[in-house]
Design an enzyme around this catalytic site. Sequence first.
Site, PDB file in Angstrom:
ATOM      1  N   ALA A  44       0.860  -1.195   0.000  1.00 43.35           N
ATOM      2  CA  ALA A  44       0.000   0.000   0.000  1.00 43.35           C
ATOM      3  C   ALA A  44       0.889   1.234   0.000  1.00 43.35           C
ATOM      4  O   ALA A  44       2.056   1.156   0.380  1.00 43.35           O
ATOM      5  CB  ALA A  44      -0.898   0.023   1.229  1.00 43.35           C
ATOM      6  N   THR A  76      -6.480   0.249   7.950  1.00 41.62           N
ATOM      7  CA  THR A  76      -5.904   1.201   8.912  1.00 41.62           C
ATOM      8  C   THR A  76      -6.936   1.777   9.877  1.00 41.62           C
ATOM      9  O   THR A  76      -8.124   1.869   9.546  1.00 41.62           O
ATOM     10  CB  THR A  76      -5.241   2.374   8.135  1.00 41.62           C
ATOM     11  OG1 THR A  76      -4.825   3.389   9.054  1.00 41.62           O
ATOM     12  CG2 THR A  76      -6.226   3.018   7.151  1.00 41.62           C
ATOM     13  N   TYR A 117      -5.440   9.395   2.679  1.00 41.41           N
ATOM     14  CA  TYR A 117      -4.931   8.039   2.935  1.00 41.41           C
ATOM     15  C   TYR A 117      -6.048   7.154   3.498  1.00 41.41           C
ATOM     16  O   TYR A 117      -6.326   6.075   2.987  1.00 41.41           O
ATOM     17  CB  TYR A 117      -3.741   8.103   3.901  1.00 41.41           C
ATOM     18  CG  TYR A 117      -3.386   6.764   4.497  1.00 41.41           C
ATOM     19  CD1 TYR A 117      -2.949   5.714   3.679  1.00 41.41           C
ATOM     20  CD2 TYR A 117      -3.488   6.533   5.871  1.00 41.41           C
ATOM     21  CE1 TYR A 117      -2.625   4.478   4.222  1.00 41.41           C
ATOM     22  CE2 TYR A 117      -3.162   5.304   6.414  1.00 41.41           C
ATOM     23  CZ  TYR A 117      -2.734   4.278   5.592  1.00 41.41           C
ATOM     24  OH  TYR A 117      -2.432   3.055   6.130  1.00 41.41           O
TER      25      TYR A 117
END
Length: 313
Positions: free
Chosen positions: A74, A115, A138
């Site tokens: 990623a 995340t 992100y």
Amino acid sequence: EDVDIPSRRVLITGATGLLGRAVFKEFSENNWNAVGCGYRRARPRFEQINLLDSIAVHDIIHDFQPHVIVHCAAERRPDVVESHPEAAAELNVAASGNLAKEAAAVGAFLIYISTDYVFDGTSPPYKETDIPNPLNLYGKTKLEGEKAVLENNEGAAILRIPILYGEVERLEESAVTVMFDKVQFSNKSANMDHWQQRFPTNVKDVATVCRELAGKRMLDPSVKGTFHWSGNEQMTKYEMACAIADAFNLPSSHLRPITDCPVVGALRPRNAQLDCSKLEMLGIGQRTPFRAGIKESLWPFLVDKRWRQTVFH
């Protein structure tokens, strides 16, 4: 005749990175036939695959026929994502969706690493069922990646994790270990964020979770969906830096806590603590105490070699 040939096959993307190396090692050391792939740093140890090349991805998955794929690759640096949004979306979203589709085609269990930044940090701790609201690009790309994975592969798993550290090749590889030079060079004062609440997590522990989750899934096809894993020691970067100083008997009086919300770079959630009880109920997971884990990760980067000899010899 009696050589144990591992029959379980796992493919790890991003195997050259901080988390990917730990995941590759964990599966390899526990009787899995592990193949890692990377891009810039892949050869000679790992397969070199550009995850944006759908033909190359198709070929490795169909040739190797993995039972499990752990997708660690990623663009995970929030400030880089902000400045290169298209490239980040290609890797974090498009490549993840394609990987999920190819995994489904061979019946492989895909674990997509996500995340804590999918949450806005206003009402922790967050369960898997809580509504995400990412503050930065992100977090948005990783959330879109989650959706792309589940749309293409309903049997996949999403594993959300927070800030990572572990055995680094360079201090800059982790947002935790990168602080070590500021801690060591005590001749100049260093400002440290004392606003954002973090839960530093050792990559070895995440690797164990991935292996245990994969093992559970081999026995039970209902193991799928979204999961959370995290260390359980709440610390700001200032507190981490002080703990690092303490672990190596270094002074910390030059470290200055900054309690204001940071004004530069991508927005960060104040406290995106993850509730990990779902995995705990499955009997999955381990946690390395921060001081022990950080000492193991950082001692090769100690500037004062004399100290290193007294402690480790």
